[in-house]
Design a protein around this motif. Structure first.
Motif, PDB file in Angstrom:
ATOM      1  N   THR A 161      25.760  66.348  12.924  1.00 37.42           N
ATOM      2  CA  THR A 161      25.759  67.657  13.576  1.00 37.42           C
ATOM      3  C   THR A 161      24.348  68.247  13.496  1.00 37.42           C
ATOM      4  O   THR A 161      23.582  67.930  12.579  1.00 37.42           O
ATOM      5  N   GLY A 162      24.017  69.076  14.462  1.00 35.28           N
ATOM      6  CA  GLY A 162      22.731  69.743  14.456  1.00 35.28           C
ATOM      7  C   GLY A 162      21.560  68.895  14.907  1.00 35.28           C
ATOM      8  O   GLY A 162      20.400  69.298  14.727  1.00 35.28           O
ATOM      9  N   GLY A 219      32.076  73.927  20.984  1.00 35.94           N
ATOM     10  CA  GLY A 219      31.623  75.294  20.762  1.00 35.94           C
ATOM     11  C   GLY A 219      30.320  75.600  21.476  1.00 35.94           C
ATOM     12  O   GLY A 219      30.130  76.698  22.024  1.00 35.94           O
ATOM     13  N   ASP A 220      29.409  74.624  21.508  1.00 30.72           N
ATOM     14  CA  ASP A 220      28.119  74.834  22.154  1.00 30.72           C
ATOM     15  C   ASP A 220      28.225  74.896  23.670  1.00 30.72           C
ATOM     16  O   ASP A 220      27.547  75.709  24.315  1.00 30.72           O
ATOM     17  N   ALA A 260      33.889  66.515  13.765  1.00 32.09           N
ATOM     18  CA  ALA A 260      32.888  67.570  13.595  1.00 32.09           C
ATOM     19  C   ALA A 260      31.902  67.596  14.757  1.00 32.09           C
ATOM     20  O   ALA A 260      31.489  68.678  15.215  1.00 32.09           O
ATOM     21  N   LEU A 261      31.536  66.423  15.252  1.00 32.07           N
ATOM     22  CA  LEU A 261      30.588  66.342  16.362  1.00 32.07           C
ATOM     23  C   LEU A 261      31.195  66.902  17.639  1.00 32.07           C
ATOM     24  O   LEU A 261      30.549  67.664  18.380  1.00 32.07           O
ATOM     25  N   ASP A 278      32.673  76.986  25.044  1.00 32.40           N
ATOM     26  CA  ASP A 278      33.239  77.981  24.133  1.00 32.40           C
ATOM     27  C   ASP A 278      34.427  78.695  24.755  1.00 32.40           C
ATOM     28  O   ASP A 278      34.338  79.258  25.852  1.00 32.40           O
ATOM     29  N   GLN A 312      33.772  69.024  17.900  1.00 32.75           N
ATOM     30  CA  GLN A 312      34.040  70.458  17.790  1.00 32.75           C
ATOM     31  C   GLN A 312      32.757  71.272  17.857  1.00 32.75           C
ATOM     32  O   GLN A 312      32.744  72.367  18.438  1.00 32.75           O
ATOM     33  N   GLU A 313      31.679  70.753  17.301  1.00 35.44           N
ATOM     34  CA  GLU A 313      30.383  71.411  17.463  1.00 35.44           C
ATOM     35  C   GLU A 313      29.998  71.464  18.939  1.00 35.44           C
ATOM     36  O   GLU A 313      29.573  72.514  19.451  1.00 35.44           O
TER      37      GLU A 313
END
Length: 424
Positions: free
Chosen positions: A394-395, A235-236, A228-229, A239, A231-232
């Protein structure tokens, strides 16, 4: 917890740049003898701690063919342009100066009955305790169309050094808008987040130097460490550049043609400009020669890392089959300290402390965007068992991610000093 050199070292003595000490044969009636095969995070640490803590009571010999050791951990940052190769290279002068007899040669045989190790250069070394920390080798035929003779056309770069430099040269030579492909390995393998940090670092380089290039990842697994980390982050920061093809979409049905520079995924052939093939892995070959493997890995007792096949042989790091710990430099260093304490106790009667282990794996996704995963472990009768763990979320804020990256830099300085003494 912030990590730096002092986490690993109480004090760091200045180490000389002396050449390796000459090989010394024990006569069988003097000091107990420990031979360590493999000078990485496990072997170098074990050799250094046994020599240091025994205060000369044990003769310690390290067998390692290379005079400069390049760490596989942080080598992805070289691909991304964050490190030079010199940043990754470490000599054995500090170990030699601290009392370890460093022999630059290949270990090619182990006679468990006679307790000797034979060397490619001739001669042999006797031991009372033998520590194997040979890292990894590759499983023949695990990627259709690829074998070790293909490593110049399609490098694995999973043993740092010339392979890392070759992959970087190929990356730099990619045509504008070209395609970089990776064949990711099946479990278990060295450094679970390593391939995906590599994808990130390749993407970082391409974003700045070849922004229309594409990355294809063929992966036989349905998920991966810090998925998840990563892939986040992809994308950031990248992309549209990275196409990850997992097991469900054919990532496990892969073949390559090094001559034609093609990658075939589930029957669909694609021409690529660079192909980083990371095959399935197994314990370094000397573990197999020593007869301590069971399949691809070497089973060990969690309490002291001793081989389940031979109580006088210990196996550290990537080569060992020990339970819940990932195959990482941090893990090998942690296991080496437990092993060194146990070996010293067995040979000199010194106190042996309960086995405790820990690991953290950091990854860099983009500039100052660091993430981590880790855990603590204990020895049980069955295995090294996970006690608790942590992972980046994430985030997270940019400040948290930057602090995580800076923590990894402190850890690198600490562990390499712990392995080799002061850099020479």
């Amino acid at each position: 917890m912030s990590l730096n050199r002092r986490v690993f070292l109480g004090t760091t003595a200045a180490a000389s740049a002396a050449m390796a000490a000459p090989m010394v044969m024990a006569d069988g009636h003097g000091k107990p003898r420990v031979v360590v095969i493999g000078g990485g995070a496990g072997g170098a640490t074990a050799a250094r701690y046994i020599a240091k803590d025994s205060k000369g009571e044990i003769d310690v010999t390290l067998i390692e063919p290379t005079r400069t050791y390049y760490t596989c951990f942080f080598s992805n940052l070289y691909l991304g342009g964050f490190k030079d190769m010199n940043d990754l290279g470490h000599s054995y002068g500090g170990l030699a100066a601290s009392g370890v007899n460093v022999v630059h040669d290949w270990a090619v045989g182990v006679d468990r009955d006679a307790k000797t190790v034979s060397l490619a250069g001739g001669g042999s070394l006797g031991y009372d305790k033998l520590i194997l920390s040979p890292g990894i080798d590759f499983v023949d035929g695990s990627v259709a169309g690829w074998d070790i003779t293909s490593q110049n056309a399609m490098p694995h770069a999973y043993k740092a050094g010339s392979q890392t430099e070759l992959l970087k040269a190929q990356l730099k030579a990619m045509p504008e808008g070209g395609t970089f492909a990776m064949v990711a390995p099946p479990n278990p393998y060295r450094c679970p987040p390593g391939p995906y940090e590599r994808v990130s670092m390749v993407a970082h380089y391409l974003k700045n130097n070849n922004p229309t290039a594409k990355i294809i990842v063929a992966d036989p697994k349905p998920k991966f460490s810090k998925m998840a980390l990563f892939q986040e982050g992809w994308g950031d920061h990248y992309d549209g550049m990275i196409d990850w093809i997992g097991e469900e979409f054919g990532g496990g049905s892969v073949s390559v043609d090094p001559g034609a520079m093609t990658l075939t995924i589930d029957g669909e052939e694609t021409a690529v400009d660079v192909c980083n093939v990371i095959p399935a892995m197994k314990a370094g070959h000397i573990a197999e020669i020593a007869g301590v493997t069971d399949g691809n890995w070497a089973p060990v007792n969690a309490v002291d890392m001793s081989s389940k096949a031979d109580a006088d042989i210990y196996v550290l790091g990537d080569a060992s089959q020990q339970g819940d710990m990932p195959k990482s430099g941090f893990s090998a260093n942690s296991q080496a300290k437990v092993c060194a304490n146990a070996v010293r106790g067995a040979l000199t009667g010194s106190k042996v402390f309960p086995a405790k282990f820990s690991n953290t794996c950091w990854s860099l996704i983009d500039t100052n965007d660091g993430v981590k995963v880790g855990a603590t472990y204990e020895a049980t009768d069955e295995k090294i068992a996970k006690v608790d763990g942590f992972i980046s979320q994430t985030g997270e804020t940019a400040e948290v991610r930057k602090a995580t990256y800076e923590e990894s830099e402190g850890w690198y300085a600490g562990i390499t000093s712990d392995m080799f003494g002061a850099k020479t």
